[in-house]
Design an enzyme around this catalytic site. Structure first.
Site, PDB file in Angstrom:
ATOM      1  N   TYR A  15      48.573  39.560  46.075  1.00  0.00           N
ATOM      2  CA  TYR A  15      49.498  39.791  47.158  1.00  0.00           C
ATOM      3  C   TYR A  15      50.991  40.290  46.591  1.00  0.00           C
ATOM      4  O   TYR A  15      51.231  40.507  45.344  1.00  0.00           O
ATOM      5  CB  TYR A  15      49.848  38.740  48.007  1.00  0.00           C
ATOM      6  N   ARG A  66      29.256  31.562  49.131  1.00  0.00           N
ATOM      7  CA  ARG A  66      30.176  31.197  48.174  1.00  0.00           C
ATOM      8  C   ARG A  66      29.656  30.683  47.066  1.00  0.00           C
ATOM      9  O   ARG A  66      28.648  30.017  46.904  1.00  0.00           O
ATOM     10  CB  ARG A  66      30.690  29.558  48.873  1.00  0.00           C
ATOM     11  N   LYS A  90      49.952  38.428  40.143  1.00  0.00           N
ATOM     12  CA  LYS A  90      50.549  38.099  41.251  1.00  0.00           C
ATOM     13  C   LYS A  90      49.353  37.618  42.456  1.00  0.00           C
ATOM     14  O   LYS A  90      49.077  38.516  43.165  1.00  0.00           O
ATOM     15  CB  LYS A  90      51.656  39.108  41.865  1.00  0.00           C
ATOM     16  N   LEU A 118      55.924  35.911  35.999  1.00  0.00           N
ATOM     17  CA  LEU A 118      55.554  36.939  36.683  1.00  0.00           C
ATOM     18  C   LEU A 118      56.520  37.996  36.345  1.00  0.00           C
ATOM     19  O   LEU A 118      57.802  38.023  36.068  1.00  0.00           O
ATOM     20  CB  LEU A 118      55.696  36.650  38.287  1.00  0.00           C
TER      21      LEU A 118
END
Length: 300
Positions: free
Chosen positions: A33, A99, A148, A205
């Site tokens: 994101y 999944r 991120k 980050l």
């Protein structure tokens, strides 16, 4: 002017937006994101954010993804929302598949979510004048904080704990007693007339506002160096401040109840705040954006 979402190119109110239960972002946090600040209907530092998004997608081995299309959708959503001052949130997941831990083979279409919402900077602007209290917490995050992703539970727990103590943010301390960063902002500090920050690597980050701060520091003649410090060394710093997309340049007044410097915004922090305002004003006056420049952005 209201919140507006765009899911895979379709505009809708956020409360109407849904993703399938088998979306890998929902099941595994298998998604990346970005968040951009919107000033006057334009995304601040958008090219920088897109470069980081491209890197995150590559590090997680996502299939080729069209960032030019994403930018077009972002601006279509901004225009449709009529938001001039706000935030845009972008999330890209690996898509919908039964999944299983292994990646879908063959790859499936990614899920793309864009959310635009208004942002009122008044409360943050007031805090920038006084400085904020922060507290320290153990850094329990995973070992690839440079990507991120939406795997943010360690950040969330630390930030919630800080808020319960009335603090603005939580500063994270690793297992070796070294300061890394804060939960959703970059932490920088001042010693002997120079700005310092934790060295870039998997532990922190890659901060877009931190990178901007480095450029601004160079422009106004303040040295910027990477350094590792312990909590006692941080407490002995002359100044400290947080930088981030909505935070901008936020002075730190206290850490764990102990004053940093004079316990108020210091002279170097003030210079950076002014440099930030000047840079933003110049960018707004220029009037150009990534969308209009159409720089190459597709991931290959």
């Amino acid at each position: 002017m209201a919140d507006l979402a765009c899911v895979n190119g379709e505009l809708m109110a956020p409360e109407q937006a849904t993703v399938p239960i088998y979306d890998r972002g929902f099941l595994f946090g298998d998604s990346v994101y970005e968040v951009c600040r919107i000033y006057d209907g334009r995304c601040w530092l958008e090219a920088d954010h897109l470069v980081r998004l491209k890197r995150s997608l590559k590090e997680l081995e996502f299939p080729p993804y069209d960032l030019d299309r994403l930018v077009a959708r972002i601006y279509r959503t901004i225009r449709a929302s009529y938001v001039k001052e706000g935030l845009v949130y972008v999330q890209v997941t690996r898509g919908v598949a039964p999944r299983t831990h292994a990646f879908p083979n063959p790859p499936v279409e990614p899920t793309e979510v864009i959310i635009v919402r208004p942002y009122d900077d008044a409360s943050s602007a007031a805090l920038r004048e006084t400085g904020v209290p922060v507290v320290t917490r153990p850094d329990i995050r995973w070992k690839r904080c440079d990507i991120k992703t939406t795997n943010l539970l360690g950040n969330v727990l630390a930030n919630e704990s800080a808020h319960r103590e009335g603090a603005y943010e939580a500063v994270l301390i690793d297992a070796d007693g070294k300061v890394t960063e804060a939960t959703h902002t970059s932490l920088l500090w001042v010693r002997d007339g120079r700005i310092e920050g934790t060295p870039e690597g998997p532990e922190i980050l890659i901060g877009m506002t931190r990178h901007l701060t480095q450029r601004l520091a160079k422009k106004v003649g303040i040295p910027f160096v990477e350094a590792q410090v312990t909590l006692p060394e941080l407490l002995a710093a002359d100044e400290a401040f947080l930088v981030g997309t909505s935070t901008e340049v936020m002075p730190v007044a206290t850490v764990d109840g102990k004053s940093i410097g004079a316990g108020k915004p210091g002279p170097i922090t003030r210079r950076l705040q002014q440099a930030y305002k000047d840079e933003l004003a110049a960018w707004l006056a220029e009037g150009a954006s990534y969308e209009s420049k159409k720089a190459p952005a597709s991931v290959s």
